[in-house]
Design a protein around this motif. Sequence first.
Motif, short mmCIF file in Angstrom:
data_model
loop_
_atom_site.label_atom_id
_atom_site.label_comp_id
_atom_site.label_asym_id
_atom_site.label_seq_id
_atom_site.Cartn_x
_atom_site.Cartn_y
_atom_site.Cartn_z
N GLN A 241 0.82 -1.21 0.00
CA GLN A 241 0.00 0.00 0.00
C GLN A 241 0.85 1.25 0.00
OE1 GLN A 241 -2.34 -1.23 3.36
NE2 GLN A 241 -4.05 -1.92 2.11
N GLU A 242 2.03 1.19 0.60
CA GLU A 242 2.95 2.32 0.55
C GLU A 242 3.77 2.32 -0.74
OE1 GLU A 242 6.40 4.57 3.22
OE2 GLU A 242 5.66 2.61 3.85
N GLN A 243 4.18 1.14 -1.18
CA GLN A 243 4.99 1.07 -2.40
C GLN A 243 4.27 1.64 -3.61
OE1 GLN A 243 5.79 -3.14 -2.31
NE2 GLN A 243 7.83 -2.87 -1.41
N CYS A 244 2.95 1.50 -3.64
CA CYS A 244 2.18 2.05 -4.77
C CYS A 244 2.44 3.54 -4.96
CB CYS A 244 0.69 1.83 -4.54
SG CYS A 244 0.12 0.20 -4.98
N LEU A 245 2.64 4.24 -3.86
CA LEU A 245 2.85 5.69 -3.94
C LEU A 245 4.20 6.04 -4.52
CD1 LEU A 245 1.51 6.58 -0.38
CD2 LEU A 245 0.23 6.60 -2.53
N LEU A 246 5.12 5.08 -4.52
CA LEU A 246 6.48 5.34 -4.98
C LEU A 246 6.76 4.83 -6.38
CD1 LEU A 246 8.29 4.41 -1.64
CD2 LEU A 246 7.90 6.72 -2.55
N VAL A 247 5.86 4.02 -6.93
CA VAL A 247 6.09 3.47 -8.26
C VAL A 247 5.22 4.12 -9.33
CG1 VAL A 247 6.84 1.27 -7.30
CG2 VAL A 247 4.45 1.55 -8.01
N ALA A 248 4.23 4.93 -8.92
CA ALA A 248 3.41 5.63 -9.90
C ALA A 248 4.19 6.81 -10.47
CB ALA A 248 2.11 6.11 -9.26
N LYS A 249 4.04 7.06 -11.74
CA LYS A 249 4.75 8.16 -12.37
C LYS A 249 4.15 9.50 -11.94
CE LYS A 249 2.08 8.80 -16.64
NZ LYS A 249 2.12 8.75 -18.11
N LYS A 250 4.80 10.57 -12.29
CA LYS A 250 4.26 11.90 -12.01
C LYS A 250 2.90 12.04 -12.69
CE LYS A 250 8.72 14.17 -11.33
NZ LYS A 250 9.67 15.21 -11.81
N ARG A 251 1.93 12.50 -11.91
CA ARG A 251 0.53 12.62 -12.33
C ARG A 251 -0.08 11.26 -12.68
NH1 ARG A 251 -1.48 17.39 -12.56
NH2 ARG A 251 -3.19 16.70 -13.91
N GLY A 252 0.51 10.22 -12.08
CA GLY A 252 -0.03 8.88 -12.26
C GLY A 252 -1.21 8.61 -11.34
N LYS A 253 -1.75 7.38 -11.44
CA LYS A 253 -2.93 7.00 -10.68
C LYS A 253 -2.63 5.78 -9.80
CE LYS A 253 -5.37 6.85 -14.53
NZ LYS A 253 -6.50 6.72 -15.50
N VAL A 254 -3.19 5.81 -8.60
CA VAL A 254 -3.02 4.71 -7.65
C VAL A 254 -4.41 4.23 -7.24
CG1 VAL A 254 -2.10 3.99 -5.41
CG2 VAL A 254 -0.85 5.65 -6.81
N GLY A 255 -4.65 2.93 -7.39
CA GLY A 255 -5.93 2.35 -6.99
C GLY A 255 -5.74 1.36 -5.85
N PHE A 256 -6.64 1.43 -4.87
CA PHE A 256 -6.55 0.54 -3.70
C PHE A 256 -7.77 -0.39 -3.68
CE2 PHE A 256 -4.05 4.26 -2.39
CZ PHE A 256 -2.87 3.63 -1.97
N LEU A 257 -7.50 -1.68 -3.94
CA LEU A 257 -8.53 -2.72 -3.85
C LEU A 257 -8.36 -3.60 -2.63
CD1 LEU A 257 -9.01 -4.00 -7.53
CD2 LEU A 257 -10.81 -3.25 -5.99
N GLY A 258 -7.13 -3.70 -2.09
CA GLY A 258 -6.87 -4.54 -0.94
C GLY A 258 -7.36 -3.90 0.35
N ILE A 259 -7.85 -4.73 1.26
CA ILE A 259 -8.37 -4.25 2.54
C ILE A 259 -7.21 -4.07 3.52
CG2 ILE A 259 -9.86 -4.81 4.50
CD1 ILE A 259 -11.58 -6.45 2.58
N ALA A 260 -7.20 -2.95 4.24
CA ALA A 260 -6.16 -2.71 5.24
C ALA A 260 -6.37 -3.63 6.44
CB ALA A 260 -6.17 -1.25 5.68
N ARG A 261 -5.29 -4.27 6.88
CA ARG A 261 -5.36 -5.16 8.04
C ARG A 261 -4.58 -4.62 9.23
NH1 ARG A 261 -9.79 -7.81 6.90
NH2 ARG A 261 -9.69 -8.87 4.89
N SER A 262 -3.90 -3.50 9.05
CA SER A 262 -3.15 -2.89 10.15
C SER A 262 -2.95 -1.42 9.84
CB SER A 262 -1.80 -3.58 10.33
OG SER A 262 -1.01 -3.47 9.16
N ASP A 263 -2.53 -0.66 10.84
CA ASP A 263 -2.26 0.76 10.64
C ASP A 263 -1.12 0.94 9.65
OD1 ASP A 263 -4.19 1.31 12.51
OD2 ASP A 263 -2.76 1.66 14.14
#
Length: 352
Positions: A241-263
Amino acid sequence: MKAGVIYATGDIRYADFPDPSCGADDIIVKVAACGICGSDSPRILSGWKYPLPGVPGHEFSGTVVEIGKNVKNFKAEDKVAVQPFIPCCSCDNCRTGYVSMCDGAQMIGADMPGGYAEYCRVPATNAVVLGDVNITEAALLEPCAVSLYGVLGIEPVLGDTVAILGCGTIGQLALKWFRIAGVRRIIAVDISPTKLAEARALGADECVNGLEQDTVEAILELTHGKGVDIAMETAGSKITQEQCLLVAKKRGKVGFLGIARSDILLREKSFESIFRHELTLRGFWNSYSAPFPGPAWMKSIEAFQDGTIDFKPFISHKFPLSKVTDVFEMIQGRKEEYNKILFVMDEEGGKA
């Protein structure tokens, strides 16, 4: 009838349970198969918060055996897919078409008995006739619609490069839908060599093993430092969930389908990537929109009916319902690697 009955958190058994009663606006479905959702095991094993005793299971299909007096569009022996989400149809979100955001929804398999059973009561509005299909495999229509809901919502563009972080059933189905949508390149990420091999077989162009490589560095190297157009998180892991923010290009899009299980505590670099790179972040919950059940469901059904998506590769295990206790002990003990597990009512079980 027989059912997989939960009596307390962690206590699920094959037992007798009252037969469902058909209301005027309901149908009774003889369950053919019911999948174990990724959300089922943590709820059953770690934190059941619904009525007890109860019957879990919301990924199921079957045949109609009884029809309420007000129901007109079904006949006995119709094969049906069941939409387990029952919207209130009166809140602001329902009235404006955002059905997945319903304020008063109930869920089959949680608030009321579900598909880990021989029979289930279903509101007639929550079933779609399928025609001549493999009714066992039709149990995968619910996770298929969940995946498509996310893919439709993130709006891929022809020629995009997509990273899918998490190659379980939802990630693999998202991979299929992204390919159908015309993306140019798909990078699959997981920590399981088996899951990565499955993703490769389903059409992934490159695979990254997060245990053997630094995922962020690997994806940036594969994209010549630019990042991907879309990063889709399907694992429900705070790491991905954090890595997604670092691999998207500038002005890219991040989608979250997985359920969070911890903080999730974001590092400075990860949080800054959101605003410095002007990322678009979208979360996707359930699979429903207007007209109910919505395009994600109807397109999934069409793709299943015409063979565009074959569900066989996603099914790793089939078990008779009588093995319900053993199956959850296997899941809890991580005794086997699995993809989609089905309880199949009229077959002997085992690996698919």
